[in-house]
Design a protein around this motif. Structure first.
Motif, short mmCIF file in Angstrom:
data_model
loop_
_atom_site.label_atom_id
_atom_site.label_comp_id
_atom_site.label_asym_id
_atom_site.label_seq_id
_atom_site.Cartn_x
_atom_site.Cartn_y
_atom_site.Cartn_z
N LYS A 21 0.84 -1.20 0.00
CA LYS A 21 0.00 0.00 0.00
C LYS A 21 0.87 1.25 0.00
N GLN A 22 1.90 1.26 0.82
CA GLN A 22 2.80 2.42 0.89
C GLN A 22 3.53 2.61 -0.43
N GLY A 23 3.99 1.53 -1.03
CA GLY A 23 4.68 1.63 -2.31
C GLY A 23 3.78 2.17 -3.41
N LEU A 24 2.56 1.69 -3.45
CA LEU A 24 1.60 2.19 -4.44
C LEU A 24 1.34 3.68 -4.22
N THR A 25 1.15 4.07 -2.97
CA THR A 25 0.88 5.46 -2.65
C THR A 25 2.06 6.35 -3.07
N GLU A 26 3.27 5.90 -2.80
CA GLU A 26 4.46 6.67 -3.19
C GLU A 26 4.60 6.76 -4.71
N ALA A 27 4.04 5.78 -5.44
CA ALA A 27 4.08 5.78 -6.90
C ALA A 27 2.92 6.61 -7.48
N GLY A 28 2.14 7.24 -6.61
CA GLY A 28 1.05 8.08 -7.07
C GLY A 28 -0.25 7.35 -7.30
N ILE A 29 -0.36 6.15 -6.73
CA ILE A 29 -1.58 5.34 -6.87
C ILE A 29 -2.21 5.22 -5.49
#
Length: 68
Positions: A21-29
């Motif tokens: 979830k954190q990785g997706l959020t950091e990727a703008g998702i």
């Protein structure tokens, strides 16, 4: 929450779901986790959800980062 959220990942590991979830959020998702685990025993599933509009980008992120 007017967006339609769809599941892109399911795991039994709550920590792995939060990392994704954190990785997706950091990727703008934008992403959220929904836990269906029995809290006392950490038994069950955790789903990572994204907007339908971001589904393809999220799947590509998961594939590129070799997340199983």
């Amino acid at each position: 929450m007017s967006e339609n959220w769809v599941k892109v990942y399911t795991t039994g590991d709550a920590f792995a779901a939060e990392v994704l979830k954190q990785g997706l959020t950091e990727a703008g998702i934008p992403a959220v986790t929904i836990s269906k685990q029995l809290a006392a025993y950490n038994f069950g599933e955790v789903n990572v959800m994204v907007s339908q509009l971001d589904f393809d980008k999220a799947i590509e992120y998961i594939f590129q980062n070799e997340i199983e």
